[in-house]
Structures are given as structure tokens and as C-alpha cells.
Scaffold this motif. Structure first.
Motif, PDB file in Angstrom:
ATOM      1  N   VAL A  74       0.722  -1.174   0.071  1.00  0.00           N
ATOM      2  CA  VAL A  74      -0.126  -0.061  -0.147  1.00  0.00           C
ATOM      3  C   VAL A  74       0.724   1.370   0.121  1.00  0.00           C
ATOM      4  CG1 VAL A  74      -1.834   1.291   0.996  1.00  0.00           C
ATOM      5  CG2 VAL A  74      -1.983  -1.201   1.235  1.00  0.00           C
ATOM      6  N   GLY A  75       2.010   1.213   0.757  1.00  0.00           N
ATOM      7  CA  GLY A  75       2.777   2.270   0.723  1.00  0.00           C
ATOM      8  C   GLY A  75       3.512   2.584  -0.663  1.00  0.00           C
ATOM      9  N   ALA A  76       3.762   1.656  -1.546  1.00  0.00           N
ATOM     10  CA  ALA A  76       4.286   1.639  -2.903  1.00  0.00           C
ATOM     11  C   ALA A  76       3.129   2.466  -3.518  1.00  0.00           C
ATOM     12  CB  ALA A  76       4.757   0.325  -3.352  1.00  0.00           C
ATOM     13  N   VAL A  77       1.973   1.906  -3.471  1.00  0.00           N
ATOM     14  CA  VAL A  77       0.818   2.700  -4.221  1.00  0.00           C
ATOM     15  C   VAL A  77       0.774   4.124  -4.012  1.00  0.00           C
ATOM     16  CG1 VAL A  77      -1.539   2.633  -4.733  1.00  0.00           C
ATOM     17  CG2 VAL A  77      -0.409   0.617  -4.572  1.00  0.00           C
ATOM     18  N   LEU A  78       0.953   4.386  -2.656  1.00  0.00           N
ATOM     19  CA  LEU A  78       0.973   5.752  -2.147  1.00  0.00           C
ATOM     20  C   LEU A  78       1.935   6.569  -2.785  1.00  0.00           C
ATOM     21  CD1 LEU A  78      -0.113   5.379   1.442  1.00  0.00           C
ATOM     22  CD2 LEU A  78      -1.703   6.259  -0.648  1.00  0.00           C
ATOM     23  N   MET A  79       3.220   6.017  -2.888  1.00  0.00           N
ATOM     24  CA  MET A  79       4.528   6.779  -3.384  1.00  0.00           C
ATOM     25  C   MET A  79       3.819   7.129  -4.946  1.00  0.00           C
ATOM     26  SD  MET A  79       7.640   4.496  -2.118  1.00  0.00           S
ATOM     27  CE  MET A  79       7.808   3.961  -0.531  1.00  0.00           C
ATOM     28  N   ILE A  80       3.518   6.015  -5.705  1.00  0.00           N
ATOM     29  CA  ILE A  80       3.484   6.034  -7.126  1.00  0.00           C
ATOM     30  C   ILE A  80       2.175   7.222  -7.340  1.00  0.00           C
ATOM     31  CG2 ILE A  80       2.404   5.026  -9.004  1.00  0.00           C
ATOM     32  CD1 ILE A  80       3.607   2.401  -8.041  1.00  0.00           C
ATOM     33  N   VAL A  81       1.102   7.231  -6.647  1.00  0.00           N
ATOM     34  CA  VAL A  81      -0.049   8.063  -6.623  1.00  0.00           C
ATOM     35  C   VAL A  81       0.576   9.582  -6.276  1.00  0.00           C
ATOM     36  CG1 VAL A  81      -2.224   8.806  -5.840  1.00  0.00           C
ATOM     37  CG2 VAL A  81      -1.477   6.601  -6.267  1.00  0.00           C
ATOM     38  N   SER A  82       1.627   9.818  -5.168  1.00  0.00           N
ATOM     39  CA  SER A  82       1.893  10.983  -4.998  1.00  0.00           C
ATOM     40  C   SER A  82       2.929  11.607  -5.786  1.00  0.00           C
ATOM     41  CB  SER A  82       2.552  10.872  -3.397  1.00  0.00           C
ATOM     42  OG  SER A  82       3.602  10.053  -3.268  1.00  0.00           O
ATOM     43  N   ASP A  83       3.675  10.907  -6.804  1.00  0.00           N
ATOM     44  CA  ASP A  83       4.675  11.257  -7.511  1.00  0.00           C
ATOM     45  C   ASP A  83       4.119  11.737  -8.972  1.00  0.00           C
ATOM     46  OD1 ASP A  83       6.883  11.361  -9.616  1.00  0.00           O
ATOM     47  OD2 ASP A  83       8.149  10.858  -7.916  1.00  0.00           O
ATOM     48  N   PRO A  84       4.056  13.096  -9.324  1.00  0.00           N
ATOM     49  CA  PRO A  84       3.553  13.516 -10.346  1.00  0.00           C
ATOM     50  C   PRO A  84       4.117  13.104 -11.774  1.00  0.00           C
ATOM     51  CG  PRO A  84       3.979  15.285  -9.066  1.00  0.00           C
ATOM     52  CD  PRO A  84       4.675  14.237  -8.592  1.00  0.00           C
ATOM     53  N   GLU A  85       5.483  12.779 -11.728  1.00  0.00           N
ATOM     54  CA  GLU A  85       6.237  12.409 -12.911  1.00  0.00           C
ATOM     55  C   GLU A  85       5.821  10.951 -13.294  1.00  0.00           C
ATOM     56  OE1 GLU A  85      10.222  13.062 -12.563  1.00  0.00           O
ATOM     57  OE2 GLU A  85      10.103  15.383 -12.548  1.00  0.00           O
ATOM     58  N   VAL A  86       5.843  10.185 -12.095  1.00  0.00           N
ATOM     59  CA  VAL A  86       5.361   8.754 -12.393  1.00  0.00           C
ATOM     60  C   VAL A  86       3.916   8.692 -12.734  1.00  0.00           C
ATOM     61  CG1 VAL A  86       5.290   6.492 -11.275  1.00  0.00           C
ATOM     62  CG2 VAL A  86       7.294   8.009 -10.999  1.00  0.00           C
TER      63      VAL A  86
END
Length: 441
Positions: A74-86
Motif C-alpha cells: 500500500v505504501g508503494a501505491v501511495l508513492m506512485i500516486v503522490s509522484d506527478p512524474e510517475v
């Protein structure tokens, strides 16, 4: 003379012995057709199979481990969602899916890699201090969390919910610091007095809700929450008083603790880990012995399980409630003293205690209110804190995401049914395991 027909109803009745023999013969003839053959004995399962079966059972270790995995996913998903470039690469995922996959993998792997390097070991480090710096930071963050976690866990085992570990740690840090820079004592004695002063401050702050609970029935949650505020505002007021505030500063900061009252560093001046981690291990052993081997620990657990039954058995519930909160407060006070006698800070500030009291609640829950489980949970939280600093610096991931990871871990730990349902875990096999042992595996 004619012989009667055996099938005729007017035949002579058979004797008892003949009837029994006939019945036995009929049974022997019918048995091969009606009785199933016994199943062939199964082969003895291999040790690897037994290990996997027990590992995938819904035991405490498996649920805890899978909770960590779920929290990281779930933390990985949050990292992806919170990074505009990714996140932008997902706008054309149907055209070039590899862009989104590669960008996501790079972000997540780099973030968790830096988390590991900042908490455990950095393979690229050069030199002794650089190689041991991650584990040194982890142990530095772990030491106070062990004490506050034990404080909450001890109260839990006694049937009390100690929300006041934050306030008790605050009073501990106040008395430890005052003893550290106001009392002129020789080095060894000075450190001992400062540590005991911290424990005394927490014990006093734990005695108040304990005696109120025992004598008046006042709920410990309300009392400890209110005492948290009193302790924080008392610290804020005390810092700026004459004789306490640093005369060379105009902001809210006290004098520095004398070096004779500071905990010695274990790995030299270049690394922050100090002797507080050794004291934390000794405290964990002492609490485990108290709960499992002492008469007071038995009374404490009995009161926590059923106060009415304990009272009927002759146990003083009033005295036990007071002792629980005094011991819990002393542990939290020791945790607070680590913040000023160790390497985190050397003077009082309004935020010197940070959130170790509230984090102790999470540590106690994650450790399932068992002393050694609490110590391991504190080590995990210390690693997340130490690695989170590097993750923020090198990967640009917000430090608040580490707090989210901690919260997710506790959520999944507190909801084992959810983890079992997601991974389709079998029920704990205690009964079947006993049967297997009785059969010799």
C-alpha cells in the motif's frame, strides 16, 4: 418318514448353538461385501512440508509478517500516486505500458532501498563510522520507544489503557534534565541520579491516575489525557524560568546537561548510539520476569483478566491498580530521560520528547503487549524512523509517508481477519498439531 422342508414354517426350531453358528457364518459372508478396506497408511510428511504448512497457518508470526508486506504494498501505491512524474506515465499506459512499469519500479525500489540503507546497512559506505551509522541511528531511535512501549503494554496487561505515556515521559525528561544540570555530582553518581530522577518523574505522573482509578473509579484514559496537556504546558513554562533557561539564549531552551550526567556512547563519538539501548534490553527482561515469574505479576495479570474474580480470590485490586500505573509511569519516565541524557538532545525544549509516548501505544499494539514483542516492534519503528530520514533526503519521499507506513502496519496487525482473508490463511493448527505430536508425526 419324510424329512421336513427346511424352508417350511412347521420345521423344528433350531437350537441356540446352531442359531449362533448360522449368524456367524452369515456375518462372515457379508463382511467382504459391506466392510470397506482400511485406508493405506500415509507416508510421513517431510520437514519442509511441515514447515510450509505451519508457516502458512494463521499464527502470530505469519500474520505479522504479511501485515508488513501489505503495508509496504500500500505504501508503494501511495508513492506512485503522490509522484506527478510517475503518475503522468499512466496517462498513456495502453500505448506504452513499460514506461509506467519502469517508472513505478524505479521509484519504489529506490525508496525502499534507501529505507534499508538508512536503517540497517549501506553497502556503498566507506569507513567504520559510515558502515555502522545506519544501525546506530536505528538503535538510537529504538531505545526510548522500548520504554514507552513497555509502559503501555504493562498497563494493558493489568487491564488499564495508559494514554499518558507522553505526559509521563515529559515529566521524566524534566526531572532528568534538572538533575543533569543543577546537581554538582561526580560522573558515575551524577548519571545514576539523573536516570533515577527521570524514572521518579514518570512514576509520580503515573501515580495520579492510578490512585484516582483505585479510589474513585475515575477512568484512566480521561485522566492521563488531561495530564498529558498539563505536563506539556508545565515544560513550556519551566524552560523560560530563571535558573533553567540558558542565559545566553533568548528562545525557549534550557541549560545543557552536564557531560557527567550523559549516557556514554557505545561506538565512539562519531556514532550516536548510547548505553540507553542496553538499559532498554534490561528493562525488557525485567518486565518479562515481573509478568511471568513474580507474585506481583500474577496478581497484575489476574486483575487485568477479571478484577471481580481477583478481588474474590483475595487480591487487592486497589493496590494493584496503583502499582501498575506507578511502574508504567516509571518506564515512560525512563524513556523520556533518554531524550535528554542520550544523544538526541542535551537541553530542554518544548519538543524535546517528540511523540515517543504516542508512538509507544503503536509499539505496544504491534508487539501484542508482550515484553519481547514490544522490543522487536520498537526496533522496527526505530528502523522506519532512521531509514525514513534517508529516504526523504535521497529519494524525495515525504517523511510523513513513514508515519503512514507505521499506521498501515498497525491497522493490518489489528485486523488479523483481513490479512487471513486476503492471503487465504488456514486457521491456527494448535489442535491438529497436538494430535500430530500424539501420533508421532
Amino acid at each position: 418318514m419324510t424329512i421336513p422342508n427346511p424352508g417350511s414354517p412347521d420345521k423344528e426350531p433350531a437350537t441356540e448353538a446352531q442359531a449362533a453358528q448360522t449368524a456367524l457364518g452369515n456375518t462372515e459372508q457379508a463382511e467382504p461385501a459391506t466392510t470397506p478396506k482400511p485406508p493405506a497408511p500415509e507416508g510421513r510428511p517431510s520437514l519442509g512440508r511441515l514447515f510450509l504448512d505451519n508457516l502458512w497457518a494463521a499464527n502470530t508470526f505469519t500474520v505479522t509478517l504479511l501485515s508488513l508486506v501489505l503495508a509496504m504494498v500500500v505504501g508503494a501505491v501511495l508513492m506512485i500516486v503522490s509522484d506527478p512524474e510517475v503518475l503522468a506515465t499512466y496517462s498513456y499506459i495502453t500505448a506504452r505500458p513499460t514506461d509506467a512499469i519502469n517508472a513505478s519500479w524505479t521509484l519504489v525500489s529506490e525508496a525502499y532501498g534507501n529505507l534499508f540503507k538508512g536503517a540497517v546497512f549501506d553497502p556503498d559506505a566507506v569507513g567504520f563510522n559510515a558502515a555502522l551509522s545506519p544501525i546506530s541511528e536505528t538503535l538510537t531511535y529504538t531505545a526510548p520507544l522500548v520504554f514507552t512501549g513497555l509502559s503501555v503494554a504493562l498497563a494493558f496487561r493489568g487491564g488499564l489503557f495508559n494514554i499518558g505515556a507522553q505526559g509521563q515521559a515529559t515529566m521524566g525528561v524534566i526531572l532528568a534534565a534538572l538533575a543533569g544540570f543543577l546537581l554538582p555530582l561526580p560522573p558515575g553518581l551524577h548519571l545514576l541520579v539523573a536516570v533515577l530522577a527521570g524514572a521518579l518523574g514518570g512514576a509520580i505522573w503515573g501515580f495520579i491516575p492510578g490512585i484516582l482509578k483505585a479510589r474513585t473509579g475515575a477512568h484512566e484514559v480521561i485522566n492521563t489525557i488531561m495530564l498529558n496537556y498539563i505536563a506539556v504546558y508545565f515544560l513550556t513554562w519551566l524552560i523560560v524560568q530563571n535558573g533553567v533557561q540558558d542565559p545566553n539564549r533568548t528562545d525557549a531552551i534550557s541549560k545543557s546537561v552536564d557531560t557527567s550526567a550523559q549516557l556514554p556512547r557505545l561506538l565512539g563519538d562519531g556514532l550516536r548510539v548510547h548505553a540507553g539501548i542496553i538499559v532498554a534490553v534490561l528493562a525488557t527482561w525485567a518486565v518479562a520476569w515481573l509478568l511471568n515469574r513474580s507474585t506481583l505479576g500474577f496478581e497484575l495479570r489476574a486483575v487485568g483478566a477479571n478484577p471481580d474474580a481477583a478481588r474474590t480470590a483475595g487480591i487487592s485490586v486497589t493496590k494493584t491498580y496503583v502499582l501498575i500505573m506507578v511502574f508504567a509511569g516509571a518506564l515512560a519516565g525512563l524513556g523520556g530521560s533518554q531524550m535528554v541524557l542520550g544523544t538526541t538532545a542535551s537541553a530542554l525544549t518544548p519538543l524535546v520528547v517528540a511523540q515517543i509516548g504516542f508512538d509507544g501505544i503503536l509499539v505496544a499494539l504491534l508487539g501484542r503487549v508482550k515484553p519481547w514483542g514490544v522490543a522487536l516492534a520498537a526496533l522496527l519503528f526505530g528502523a522506519l524512523q532512521a531509514g525514513g530520514n534517508r529516504m526523504q533526503s535521497y529519494s524525495g519521499i515525504s517523511l510523513e509517508l513513514v508515519t503512514v507506513l507505521q499506521a498501515l502496519i498497525v491497522i493490518f496487525i489489528a485486523a488479523p481477519a483481513l490479512v487471513k482473508a486476503i492471503f487465504q490463511l488456514r486457521a491456527a493448527r494448535a489442535a491438529r498439531l497436538q494430535t500430530s505430536l500424539a501420533k508421532g508425526w
